[in-house]
Design an enzyme around this catalytic site. Structure first.
Site, short mmCIF file in Angstrom:
data_model
loop_
_atom_site.label_atom_id
_atom_site.label_comp_id
_atom_site.label_asym_id
_atom_site.label_seq_id
_atom_site.Cartn_x
_atom_site.Cartn_y
_atom_site.Cartn_z
N GLU A 130 0.81 -1.22 0.00
CA GLU A 130 0.00 0.00 0.00
C GLU A 130 0.85 1.27 0.00
OE1 GLU A 130 -2.84 -0.73 -0.62
OE2 GLU A 130 -3.75 -2.26 0.65
N TYR B 288 -15.45 15.02 18.91
CA TYR B 288 -14.08 14.57 18.76
C TYR B 288 -13.77 14.05 17.37
CZ TYR B 288 -14.34 15.31 23.68
OH TYR B 288 -14.54 15.91 24.89
N HIS C 271 -12.94 -1.88 2.44
CA HIS C 271 -11.51 -2.10 2.71
C HIS C 271 -11.10 -1.55 4.07
CE1 HIS C 271 -7.19 -1.93 0.82
NE2 HIS C 271 -7.14 -2.21 2.11
#
Length: 215
Positions: free
Chosen positions: A75, A121, A161
């Site tokens: 990747e 957050y 993914h």
């Protein structure tokens, strides 16, 4: 301990923490982190976050050449795209975290901003999270898709993914990707229950106070 040795240990410690808590399993997920000299430390291909060896992390030169360690994750084009388009990136974390992946597959998920405004957050740590299409693992087109965002997003969710998050340093990137997974979990838990979302005014106040990218 040198800065490089410290970062090598930090990569392995934080990776094991995420593995032990089930945020990514098997040999899935990858991390890269930038050293002060501009070189990158990267988790090797086929490695488990639960048993990384600091000495065997892949080491890349500033121009993208492997100069040490084991064979890197496939990747790398994805990681490189964030460093190229977001100059202050100090680390990139990619997980196959369950709730984030589940959210990426739902037809009602907003491709421009996958996380509903449930907590302050997620907005503070992630801004808007872009949903990217399905790519074959390691496809260089993933990097092209990130470059196409022109540095406007620090986090993306690869459909079917998992999430990819860039941060100013390794700890910030890890905290942010964990926030993404927790918010995805909240979104699934409250789906169909009409939860009270943050209002547009509250979101605007957060964006202004914390100087959040919100394009």
């Amino acid at each position: 301990m040198t800065a490089e040795a410290h970062l090598r240990e930090q990569v392995c410690t934080l990776a094991k923490s995420m593995f032990d808590r089930g945020l990514t399993g098997g040999a899935s997920g990858n991390i890269s982190a930038r050293l002060e000299d501009g070189t990158l430390l990267v988790t090797p291909t086929g490695s488990s976050f639960g048993s990384l060896d600091p000495a065997r992390l892949s080491h890349f030169s500033k121009d993208g050449q492997l100069i040490g360690g084991d064979k890197p994750t496939k990747e790398m084009p994805l990681h490189s795209a964030f460093y190229e388009t977001r100059m202050h990136t100090g680390a990139v974390v990619h997980l196959h975290s369950c709730h984030s992946v589940a959210l990426s597959m739902l037809p009602e998920t907003d491709p421009d901003n996958v996380l509903p405004p449930l907590t302050p957050y997620a907005i503070m740590r992630l801004g808007k999270v872009k949903l990217l299409p399905v790519f074959l693992p390691g496809d260089p087109a993933m990097g092209d898709a990130v470059r196409g965002l022109a540095g406007k997003r620090s986090a993306v969710l690869l459909a079917n993914h998992g999430p990819v998050v860039a941060g100013k340093d390794l700890q910030a990137a890890v905290y942010a990707v964990e926030e993404l997974e927790e918010t995805a979990k909240l979104a699934l838990l409250t789906r169909g229950l009409q939860p009270r979302l943050l209002t547009p005014e509250q979101i605007s106040a957060l964006v202004t106070k914390y100087k959040i990218e919100w394009d």
